[in-house]
Enzyme design. Structure first.
Site, short mmCIF file in Angstrom:
data_model
loop_
_atom_site.label_atom_id
_atom_site.label_comp_id
_atom_site.label_asym_id
_atom_site.label_seq_id
_atom_site.Cartn_x
_atom_site.Cartn_y
_atom_site.Cartn_z
N LYS A 240 0.81 -1.22 0.00
CA LYS A 240 0.00 0.00 0.00
C LYS A 240 0.84 1.27 0.00
O LYS A 240 2.05 1.24 0.22
CB LYS A 240 -0.97 -0.02 1.19
CG LYS A 240 -2.12 -1.00 0.98
CD LYS A 240 -3.16 -0.90 2.08
CE LYS A 240 -4.35 -1.82 1.78
NZ LYS A 240 -5.36 -1.81 2.85
N ARG B 242 -3.49 -9.70 5.49
CA ARG B 242 -4.01 -9.84 4.12
C ARG B 242 -2.93 -9.36 3.17
O ARG B 242 -2.58 -8.18 3.14
CB ARG B 242 -5.29 -9.00 3.98
CG ARG B 242 -5.96 -9.09 2.62
CD ARG B 242 -7.21 -8.21 2.60
NE ARG B 242 -7.86 -8.22 1.29
CZ ARG B 242 -7.53 -7.41 0.28
NH1 ARG B 242 -6.55 -6.52 0.43
NH2 ARG B 242 -8.17 -7.49 -0.87
#
Length: 268
Positions: free
Chosen positions: A214, A248
């Protein structure tokens, strides 16, 4: 906690949730796995590397994304869910905020609904999850990072999601929480929520941390999406140390190894 046919320890173990984006436009791997054969091959590969649960997404949630129609999302995810269920013995999570997509996914064999809006987008979704008797991940999110007291506001927002879930009939043992790194947060907000992840244990539910590749990693290290593995591994180790049940991630093998090493150290 039982998800699908698999039992997950509630404490002392961090598991790997593998990401399968069957989309043409996801920020990290858009277009790589939106063909059925490629998706199934990648699922087999991730299982071989130690994935514990599969998270399938049919709509990109990257910053600035455009929502797709329910029909398009259904066409992307349902065939993959059906084929994964037919070929592999692994719990499946469906990343969606839409009740119609969730219903179709549940009918196809989904074991968990991962809602990036924590039941605040679609008023029917919580009841559908409750009626199916499956688990859910409630993620923290806001349209804008307009906080007055950041950590307190996050707790209040998540409390609203939890209340919606419980009032809809979802049992406590079916609820997981995600702090929502990268969603409705500034760069500094993202770093802070990772650092203070343990505060979310106050709810008493298992935690999921999703930071893989991210922008918080990209900004910190000044690196493109393709070079954010090491930064992701650092956040995975922090997740282990903070007692998260799931991370995740995209890169299964490396994260499994990082978790194993971190767990060996903190067990002594």
């Amino acid at each position: 906690m039982k998800i699908g046919s698999k039992e997950f320890a509630s404490k002392g173990k961090t598991y790997v949730m593998g990401i399968l984006n069957v989309t043409p436009d996801s920020f990290s791997d858009g277009g790589k796995f939106n063909q059925l054969d490629a998706a199934l091959y990648h699922v087999e590969e991730m299982i071989g590397e130690g994935m514990d649960i599969l998270d399938i997404g049919g709509e990109s949630t990257r910053p600035g994304h455009t929502m797709v129609s329910e029909e398009e999302e259904l066409n992307r995810v349902v065939p993959v869910i059906e084929q994964v269920k037919a070929r592999f013995d692994i719990p499946i999570s469906l990343d969606t905020c839409k009740s119609r997509v969730a219903s179709a996914g549940i009918a196809a064999g989904v074991d968990l609904i991962n809602d990036v809006w924590g039941f605040k987008y679609d008023g029917n979704l919580a009841k559908i999850v409750a009626d199916a008797g499956i688990s859910c991940i409630l993620m923290h999110n806001r349209k804008e990072p307009d906080y007055t007291d950041y950590m307190q506001n996050v707790l209040e927002d998540l409390a609203e999601s939890v209340q919606t879930a419980r009032l809809s009939g979802i049992a406590d043992e079916k609820i997981l929480l995600d702090p929502g790194v990268g969603f409705g947060k500034t760069y500094e907000n993202n770093l802070e929520i990772i650092n203070k992840l343990e505060i979310l244990h106050s709810f008493g539910y298992p935690l999921v941390l999703g930071t893989s590749r991210k922008s918080v990693i990209g900004i910190t290290l000044d690196l493109p999406v393709s070079e954010r593995l090491e930064g992701t591994l650092v956040t995975t180790v922090i997740a282990v140390m903070k007692g998260a049940m799931f991370v995740r991630v995209h890169d299964i093998k490396e994260n499994v190894r990082a978790i194993k090493m971190a767990e060996a150290i903190i067990s002594k």
